[in-house]
Design an enzyme around this catalytic site. Sequence first.
Site, PDB file in Angstrom:
ATOM      1  N   LYS A 154       0.853  -1.190   0.000  1.00  0.00           N
ATOM      2  CA  LYS A 154       0.000   0.000   0.000  1.00  0.00           C
ATOM      3  C   LYS A 154       0.889   1.240   0.000  1.00  0.00           C
ATOM      4  CE  LYS A 154      -4.178  -1.904   0.568  1.00  0.00           C
ATOM      5  NZ  LYS A 154      -5.345  -1.650  -0.290  1.00  0.00           N
ATOM      6  N   LYS A 251     -14.386  -6.588  -6.226  1.00  0.00           N
ATOM      7  CA  LYS A 251     -14.615  -6.836  -4.799  1.00  0.00           C
ATOM      8  C   LYS A 251     -16.054  -7.310  -4.627  1.00  0.00           C
ATOM      9  CE  LYS A 251     -10.595  -5.105  -3.284  1.00  0.00           C
ATOM     10  NZ  LYS A 251     -10.476  -3.718  -2.820  1.00  0.00           N
TER      11      LYS A 251
END
Length: 336
Positions: A154, A251
Amino acid sequence: MELIIRAYDLKLKHTFTISRESIDFQPSLIVELKSEGFSGFGEATSNPYYNTTVPVMTEDLNKIRSIIEDSDGETPEVFWNKMHFHLKEDMFALCALDMAYNDLYARKKGKKLYEYWNYTIENNPLTDYTIGIASIDKMVSKMKELPWPIYKIKLGTHEDIAIVTELRKHTNAIFRIDANCGWGVEETIRNAIALKKLGVEFLEQPMKADNWEGHKEVFKHSVLPIIADESCIIEEDVAKCHNHFHGVNIKLVKCGGLTPARRMIQEAKQLGLKTMVGCMTESSVGISAIAHLLPQLNYVDMDGALLLAEDIANGVTIKHGKITYSELNGTGVVLK
């Protein structure tokens, strides 16, 4: 069919930070559907970016409890269409419900979910393991804590290249970068050049979701593939991503569950897009559902349960990126 709703606060091993927020606990909703001695399980987590909370999901499901409980025996596709009519404003709740119903349906058929779908699992991709934003020392220590073949890192800071440069000194693993909408056009194109030299496989959602002109520019000039995440939420978004991204990260909670995700994967393939499914920080309930989509995917990010201090369920197991299915049918989940 009986609907049972449970709420959990999933404690994380470490504070988890992305470009937008930091968390130590992840609120999660578990749906159980019971019928004929079988139980199916589904999950959806809260998410401030999408204004989703466990109390809201619970309320939305309870409003249509009688409709849900009267829908036993329908195919998952028919069930999803009916529930979508009532839950189109709450795709997270719809996801948990759809996941539980698919699990229940396959268990009644005496099959694992991937078997019910006629998928073969010989060439399943490995999952990455996520390293959240932290000090470089902490990020290095997280990698050393769990050696892994693929790391998802990230980013979205002012020292992104320096971070990856330092992390590269400590592993030969494949790197994937997720900037969570934290970069601009020129920054993405420039960073891609440096990151490719550092063994990065692709960039996930480097820019804001609605910056379609920017995405098109980056698509033309980036030396690394770009995978859509926040820009690809529901089924209609897959076609929009064509010629703007090289692939899509689907997702389940955002699109409304396994049923629409399977359609999105097929459409992405037809458009020549790479296919990926990602997870939230969720328990083995949600992670085990994702596992049954693996035969259709190029990439997968299903490490959510590995980030927890304590899991609430048993299901698939993951070792060094490789997924092993439960011996149980459906998604193979059992609550602890």
